[in-house]
Design a protein around this motif. Structure first.
Motif, PDB file in Angstrom:
ATOM      1  N   ARG A  97       0.305  -9.885   4.076  1.00 48.87           N
ATOM      2  CA  ARG A  97      -0.465  -8.845   3.398  1.00 48.87           C
ATOM      3  C   ARG A  97      -1.352  -9.390   2.296  1.00 48.87           C
ATOM      4  N   LYS A  98      -1.094 -10.613   1.866  1.00 50.64           N
ATOM      5  CA  LYS A  98      -1.931 -11.176   0.807  1.00 50.64           C
ATOM      6  C   LYS A  98      -3.231 -11.753   1.336  1.00 50.64           C
ATOM      7  N   LEU A  99      -3.331 -11.902   2.646  1.00 52.23           N
ATOM      8  CA  LEU A  99      -4.555 -12.461   3.203  1.00 52.23           C
ATOM      9  C   LEU A  99      -5.652 -11.414   3.216  1.00 52.23           C
ATOM     10  N   SER A 100      -6.885 -11.871   3.312  1.00 49.22           N
ATOM     11  CA  SER A 100      -7.984 -10.916   3.397  1.00 49.22           C
ATOM     12  C   SER A 100      -7.967 -10.290   4.787  1.00 49.22           C
ATOM     13  N   GLY A 101      -8.596  -9.114   4.893  1.00 48.87           N
ATOM     14  CA  GLY A 101      -8.566  -8.340   6.129  1.00 48.87           C
ATOM     15  C   GLY A 101      -8.845  -9.166   7.371  1.00 48.87           C
TER      16      GLY A 101
ATOM     17  N   PHE B 128      -8.561   2.982   3.905  1.00 49.88           N
ATOM     18  CA  PHE B 128      -8.819   4.249   3.239  1.00 49.88           C
ATOM     19  C   PHE B 128      -7.709   4.583   2.268  1.00 49.88           C
TER      20      PHE B 128
END
Ligand SMILES: Nc1ncnc2c1ncn2[C@@H]1O[C@H](COP(=O)(O)OP(=O)(O)OP(=O)(O)O)[C@@H](O)[C@H]1O
Ligand SMILES: [Mg+2]
Lengths: 327, 510
Positions: B405-409, B89
């Motif tokens: 943090r660069k990976l997808s969720g 969000f």
């Protein structure tokens, strides 16, 4: 009674530069920029105003007070604005580390002040010889004499120069800006979470630049106040001392709200000069009393972290650079 | 000619060496709901971010309502009527709902909160939301925050809405409510894109489904022609078996026992009331409940993160007759007893992983104490472990030196769960382990849990998807308002029965 009066007046005199510095720093920090260069910028604002006035008074036959004041103001604002610009360019555009840039800027600003202060003294013919009498007069007592002559309150409330009153007006305006306007709301969002602000269509870079520049200019006025109203238009090397750092500590005491900084600066100002008014202090123990403002800051930090109300915390993104495609 | 709200033509986006989207062609018809489906890291979020102005495509064209546009920043997206509700969000916690909604909008200098609140109230009642404009975000639940996000884009006059995994963090009831809203918006003429990993939701809500695989669009199908199997096949690229082999627990022994445990929060309200149960080795104990009914606190109490007010928690280590009192131990001591908790929080990065550190270093956070040398860190073992997890769970990452943090969720999460399992625990607790995972990865995790169970580990699993809990678990403990409303045998119960216990409509002796 008279002792109390002089103490109060002295405290207010110390409070004003702190209030300018803190208001400027709060505005800056709200954008997420932790500008530790503020102490240096205050030096720059002070010496530049003095330089402007000095050059004017020494090159004109019959210097006018009004023009002197204007030149001092413009020179001071310009210099501190440049300090803020340098900081913003390095941290926002080039994304350098904010702490490193801030500390460097403070070191630079203090050196800048002392260097040009020394040069001015030389031009004036010796240490303590700088005099800008006409301009300083304009920074002196501001309100009409019938107000100043009211017993007791005349001295405590109405005897100051216009910068003293301006410091309060600016603090109130900045509070209003932050809490009651759309632009202020956008700025808060930038400091809390630039990614959110960005996604909401707010120009993060512009907000960071503007708030840092305006913040630096406000803080610079604190330096100008010190040389013009407090020292009556002269310079002493390192005379401004650690007031810049106190202003940054005041930001915490004020919980990032400039209106709180008004009374907070009074507390700090009072503690700052308290050692003179406590009888029987040795040199060593007076140093202990001078520590009090910092002790108060730490106590406030402890208390607010205990209460843990999210609104009273520093802006969440304080100190971090923002890059849109970074995640 | 058809009437399209959005057309993407040959859109490509790269991040360094990673090609997140590769020549994607996709179109959204006016007034339809289009689902986008794809494995973790297949580029769904990236593609949508190019529509909302967060990223700018390296190649390709974007057409909105038939006109070619260039979306350089989020503001351009609003101006074109595109609004995105992000996976994470985008709200400022310390501000109110209304302040977040008007953030960044033009308007008079002065903020007239009263008038704004009225406008929001009008919008809220038009769509039938439940929202108080003056409420602070930090006081809100996840589904309330989502409503704020939706109202935010509607307030800006969006008529193309993009939802990135809106249901990943919602309870079944909240999802139902969201879908009612989506259908209502469709009736009012909005065009909607929704990303989700839950195939039954895709089938329920959408008109058409687009499938992404490794950054490419593999095709768009009409929902009425699709089935769970056909979609999975399209998504993975081959036929896959999706089932869980549940074996009967072998030699179950008592491992964890709670006796009359009560836990209070900082305001003194009790979150867990008088909880007593036993978890056994070689079985999976499911924990069900509407979110916020104490599931999280139950596991945290065992892990030592939650302070227990009264009652005791006992641990019976394998091959030993000693009994350890967990309620008197520190988090560290409990971890050393090989009791492991992996909690996947709503924002995934919030707990247990450091976003800016790479995969290997994130492994070290958990294992640095177990190196041979007391002083120097051991970097080799965590690297090996990171490699193993990447291979086994098929984490989509360039290498193990990539910051998390660069990976997808979804990939972030595989690492979170994989790390705990790799510690070889005797008791393994997981909360929401498949939150946001695609369907094949979810089954990989289920099978991993199953493997642990067969090795004799006592597994406890908090989950949202009742269908899965029923297939995976041996027994299910249902919590309602911090009390145990029943413990049932998973083979002998039904979704409906558990649902009734969850809402407190039915109560049973424990
Ligand atoms: N800012 C970025 N920097 C570097 N790589 C990125 C960035 N954003 C995304 N990626 C990479 O692009 C690929 C696609 O990521 P994306 O987030 O779009 O996947 P997704 O389909 O939304 O997955 P999930 O279902 O897990 O959310 C991933 O391999 C991811 O690591
Ligand atoms: Mg995604």
């Amino acid at each position: 009674m008279t002792l109390l009066l002089t103490f109060l007046v002295a405290a207010i005199g110390q409070a004003v530069p702190l209030l300018f510095g803190a208001t400027g720093e709060i505005l800056t920090e709200k954008s997420g920029n932790l500008n530790l260069g503020i102490p240096g910028i205050m030096y720059m604002g002070g010496i530049s105003g003095l330089m402007g006035a000095f050059l004017y008074e020494n090159n004109v036959q019959d210097p006018s007070t009004f023009v002197g004041v204007m030149i001092a103001l413009v020179a001071s604002l310009l210099a501190s604005c440049l300090g803020g610009l340098l900081y913003s360019f390095l941290t926002v555009t080039l994304r350098s580390n904010q702490n490193v840039v801030g500390l460097a800027l403070t070191t630079f600003g203090v050196g800048f002040g002392n260097f040009f202060g020394g040069s001015l003294s030389k031009l004036a013919g010796g240490v303590g010889q700088i005099s800008v009498a006409h301009t300083a007069e304009g920074f002196g007592a501001f309100l009409p004499s019938f107000l100043r002559n009211i017993p007791v309150i005349g001295k405590v409330l109405f005897s100051y120069g216009f910068l003293t009153y301006l410091s309060i007006v600016i603090a109130v305006i900045i509070t209003w800006f932050l809490t009651k306007t759309r632009k202020g709301l956008n700025l808060i969002a930038v400091g809390e979470d630039p990614a959110v602000a960005d996604a909401a269509g707010i120009d993060v870079v512009k907000n960071k630049y503007y708030s840092t520049l305006v913040g630096a200019m406000i803080a610079g006025l604190g330096g100008l106040y010190f040389v013009m109203e407090y020292l009556h238009g002269t310079w002493s090397n390192n005379g401004f001392g650690d007031r810049g750092w106190l202003a940054i500590a005041l930001v915490i005491l004020a919980l990032w709200n400039p209106t709180n900084a008004i009374w907070g600066s009074l507390v700090f100002g009072a503690l700052y000069v308290l050692y003179i008014y406590i009888p029987g202090l040795t040199r060593a123990s007076s140093e202990l009393v001078k520590m009090l403002p910092y002790v108060v800051t730490i106590v406030v930090l402890v208390l607010t972290s205990k209460r843990n109300k999210p609104e009273n915390q520093p802006p969440s993104a304080l100190g971090r650079a923002y890059f849109r495609e970074e995640r | 000619m058809e009437n399209y709200a959005i057309e993407l033509k040959g859109v490509t986006k790269r991040f360094g060496s990673v090609v997140a989207n590769n020549q994607v062609d996709l179109a959204l018809k006016k007034g339809e709901i289009l689902s986008i489906l794809g494995e973790n890291g297949s580029g769904k979020t990236t593609l949508m971010n190019m529509l909302s102005g967060i990223y700018y495509p390296d190649e390709g064209q974007i057409l909105i309502n038939g006109k070619e546009v260039s979306i350089n920043c989020p503001k351009d997206a609003f101006d074109l009527g595109i609004g995105m509700i992000h996976q994470h969000f985008k709200l400022v916690d310390i501000l109110t709902a209304a302040q977040n909604i008007i953030l960044g909008l033009d308007g008079g200098m002065k903020l007239d909160m009263k008038k704004i609140n009225q406008e929001i109230d009008a919008l809220v009642s038009k769509y039938g939301f439940d929202l108080t404009p003056a409420e602070k975000i930090y006081n809100m639940s996840v589904s309330q925050k989502q409503i704020v996000e939706i109202v935010k884009v509607l307030y800006r006059g969006a008529d193309i809405l993009i939802f990135d995994e809106p249901t990943a963090v919602l309870t079944p009831q909240e999802t139902e409510r969201l879908f009612t809203v989506l259908k209502k918006m469709k009736l009012l003429g909005k065009s909607i894109i929704i990303i989700t990993h839950k195939l039954n939701e895709v089938l329920e809500i959408s008109d058409r489904v687009a499938v992404l695989r490794k950054g490419k669009c593999e095709g768009v199908v009409e929902t009425k022609d699709a089935t769970v199997e056909s979609l999975t096949e399209l998504m993975v690229g081959e036929k896959v078996e999706l089932n869980i082999q549940r074996s009967d627990p072998k030699k179950p022994e008592k491992r964890i026992e709670m006796r009359g445990v009560t836990v209070r929060n900082s305001e003194g309200l009790s979150i867990l009331k008088d909880i007593s149960f036993v978890a056994k080795s070689g079985e999976i104990l499911g924990i069900a409940g509407i979110s916020g009914n104490g599931q999280k606190e139950l596991l945290e109490a065992i892990a030592g993160i939650q302070k227990v007010d009264s009652g005791e928690i006992l641990y019976y280590p394998p091959n030993s007759t000693t009994v350890e009192k967990l309620s008197e131990k520190t988090v560290r001591e409990i971890q050393n007893l090989k009791i492991s908790l992996s909690f996947v929080p709503e924002d995934r990065l919030g707990m247990g992983l450091v976003g800016s550190m790479d995969l290997a270093d994130n492994m070290m956070i958990r294992s640095y104490r177990s190196g041979d040398s007391r002083f120097f860190t051991d970097r080799k073992t965590p690297r090996k472990l990171a490699k193993k997890i990447v291979d086994k769970l098929e984490v989509a990452t360039p290498d193990i030196n990539t910051p998390v943090r660069k990976l997808s969720g979804g990939n972030v999460q595989k690492i979170l769960v994989g790390r705990e399992i790799a510690l070889n625990p005797d008791v393994l607790m997981v909360a929401y382990p498949v939150r946001g995972l695609d369907i094949t990865s979810s089954y990989t995790i289920y099978n991993l849990l199953n493997e642990q169970k067969e090795k004799g580990v006592a597994v406890m699993c908090v989950g949202e998807d009742l269908d899965v809990l029923l297939q995976l678990c041996d027994r299910i403990l249902v919590l309602c308002e911090g009390k145990i409303s029943c413990i049932v045998n998973a083979k002998l119960t039904s979704k409906e029965e558990i649902g009734m216990y969850m809402t407190g409509a039915r109560k049973a002796g424990v």
